[in-house]
Design an enzyme around this catalytic site. Structure first.
Site, short mmCIF file in Angstrom:
data_model
loop_
_atom_site.label_atom_id
_atom_site.label_comp_id
_atom_site.label_asym_id
_atom_site.label_seq_id
_atom_site.Cartn_x
_atom_site.Cartn_y
_atom_site.Cartn_z
N GLY A 24 -3.45 -9.95 1.65
CA GLY A 24 -2.57 -10.23 2.78
C GLY A 24 -3.34 -10.26 4.09
N ARG A 25 -2.59 -10.25 5.19
CA ARG A 25 -3.20 -10.41 6.50
C ARG A 25 -4.16 -9.27 6.84
NH1 ARG A 25 2.04 -12.22 7.05
NH2 ARG A 25 2.79 -10.16 7.65
N ILE A 26 -3.73 -8.02 6.63
CA ILE A 26 -4.58 -6.89 6.99
C ILE A 26 -5.81 -6.83 6.10
CG2 ILE A 26 -4.69 -4.38 7.17
CD1 ILE A 26 -1.74 -4.36 7.89
N SER A 67 -2.31 -9.68 -7.11
CA SER A 67 -1.47 -10.33 -8.12
C SER A 67 -2.12 -11.63 -8.55
CB SER A 67 -0.08 -10.61 -7.54
OG SER A 67 -0.17 -11.58 -6.51
N THR A 90 -4.46 3.05 3.79
CA THR A 90 -3.74 3.01 5.05
C THR A 90 -2.45 2.21 4.92
OG1 THR A 90 -5.05 1.08 5.75
CG2 THR A 90 -5.83 3.26 6.45
N ARG A 130 0.54 2.50 1.95
CA ARG A 130 1.64 3.39 1.59
C ARG A 130 1.18 4.31 0.46
NH1 ARG A 130 3.25 1.65 5.63
NH2 ARG A 130 5.35 0.93 6.23
N GLU A 189 6.55 12.40 4.85
CA GLU A 189 6.08 12.38 6.22
C GLU A 189 7.19 12.83 7.17
OE1 GLU A 189 4.44 8.57 7.21
OE2 GLU A 189 3.01 8.59 5.57
N HIS A 243 -0.73 9.10 9.64
CA HIS A 243 -0.07 7.80 9.69
C HIS A 243 -0.17 7.18 11.09
CE1 HIS A 243 3.26 5.22 7.62
NE2 HIS A 243 2.34 4.49 8.24
#
Length: 328
Positions: free
Chosen positions: A153-155, A175, A234, A236, A265, A285
């Site tokens: 993904g983007r991150i 995936s 970083t 979940r 949390e 977090h």
């Protein structure tokens, strides 16, 4: 509209440039965190638009049924902490743009900070000096090592760019569809899932937590990692099967971990195993917690309130609520 913002721990939003977007609204900001349903119902009485900071407060059915004036919940990112079906039933619009179009550069930067801190033992070295001692152990360099990114993904792609800048070999796993896309775009993909974990010196997780990804990273995966390897999370905590990371660290594979996310949390238990291990760096977090990132994110959140007030709800997670309203 009467707008309430929850969980702004350091009263940060008032100082952001984007806060002026709420000038025409009656805004209340709460800077503490409460879970008590009765207290929340009292605080939110009369609220028409509720602003949430990520998943800090869960908005469940019993609370929603007490909020007769609530018309809109506005936030960013995914919504597992909101009972969306109940919102639809009660006519409450849930707006969230789900990070469409932008990466969280703040999260990517923290990820890289954790990688450097863990491999060079920066927290341990600082603590050593503060206690009156000199060097504390020997760390590891990054150049020439393999950075494994789980997720395309983007991150994850931003973190991959940082890795290349440090002279690392970058390899992805994801995936089947995402692996195909990575290959089509010229990115290196591991030959197998096992090879990904076995050959990476650093594994960084960058996936959304949905039903399909919950518990995706298993103890068997972690057991394949090198005794010198680092796992970074970083994204979940729920991406890793319960207790697998702690057990794997005790067994020595991987040799290190850096985590910013937890099953519960705020995580304030000083006796939590992750906090007691010298080979683990824990942060509370803060991946998305920077003033620059918040101004970007809450600009979108406040725009959603403006759009709703103008009769044009945007980024609606539960569009059925609009159909229901139109039929009335």
């Amino acid at each position: 509209m009467k707008v309430t913002i929850l969980d702004d721990y350091f009263d940060t939003l008032h100082a952001l440039p984007c806060f002026s977007k709420l000038d025409d609204h009656d805004v209340t900001v709460w800077t503490d965190h409460v879970d008590d349903e009765e207290v929340l119902a009292h605080r939110l009485a009369g609220t028409e638009a509720l602003v949430l900071i990520r998943e800090r407060t869960a908005i469940r059915t019993p609370l929603l049924r007490q909020l007769a004036n609530l018309k809109l919940i506005s936030q960013r990112s995914v919504v597992p902490h909101i009972d969306v079906d109940t919102c639809t039933e009660l006519g409450i619009v849930v707006s969230s743009n789900l990070h469409q179009g932008t990466a969280s550069y703040a999260t990517a930067e923290l990820t890289w900070g954790l990688i450097l801190a863990a491999l060079r033992r920066i927290p341990q070295q600082v603590a050593s000096m503060k206690s009156g001692r000199w060097q504390d152990g020997v760390g590891h360099s990054l150049r020439g090592k393999t950075l494994g990114i789980y997720g395309y993904g983007r991150i994850g792609r931003v973190v991959a760019d940082y890795g290349r800048a440090f002279g690392m070999q970058v390899v992805f796993w994801a995936s089947e569809e995402s692996r195909r896309r990575a290959q089509d775009e010229g990115a290196a993909v591991a030959s197998s899932r096992a090879a990904f974990f076995r050959e990476s010196d650093v594994v960084s997780l960058h996936l959304r937590l949905v039903d399909a990804t919950r518990g995706l990273i298993t103890r068997s995966d972690l057991d394949l990692m090198r005794t010198t390897a680092l796992l970074v999370n970083t994204s979940r905590a729920g991406l890793i099967e319960p207790d697998a990371l702690r057990a794997a660290l005790v067994a020595g594979r991987p040799g290190m971990a850096a985590v910013d996310v937890y099953e519960t949390e705020p995580m304030t238990d000083v006796d939590d195993p992750l906090l007691t291990m010298d080979r683990v760096i824990c942060t509370p977090h803060i991946g998305y917690v920077s003033t620059d990132e918040w101004d970007l994110q809450f600009s979108d959140v406040f725009d959603q309130i403006t759009a709703y007030s103008a009769g044009r709800p945007s980024n609606v997670v539960n569009p059925e609520v609009l159909d229901r309203a139109n039929r009335r």
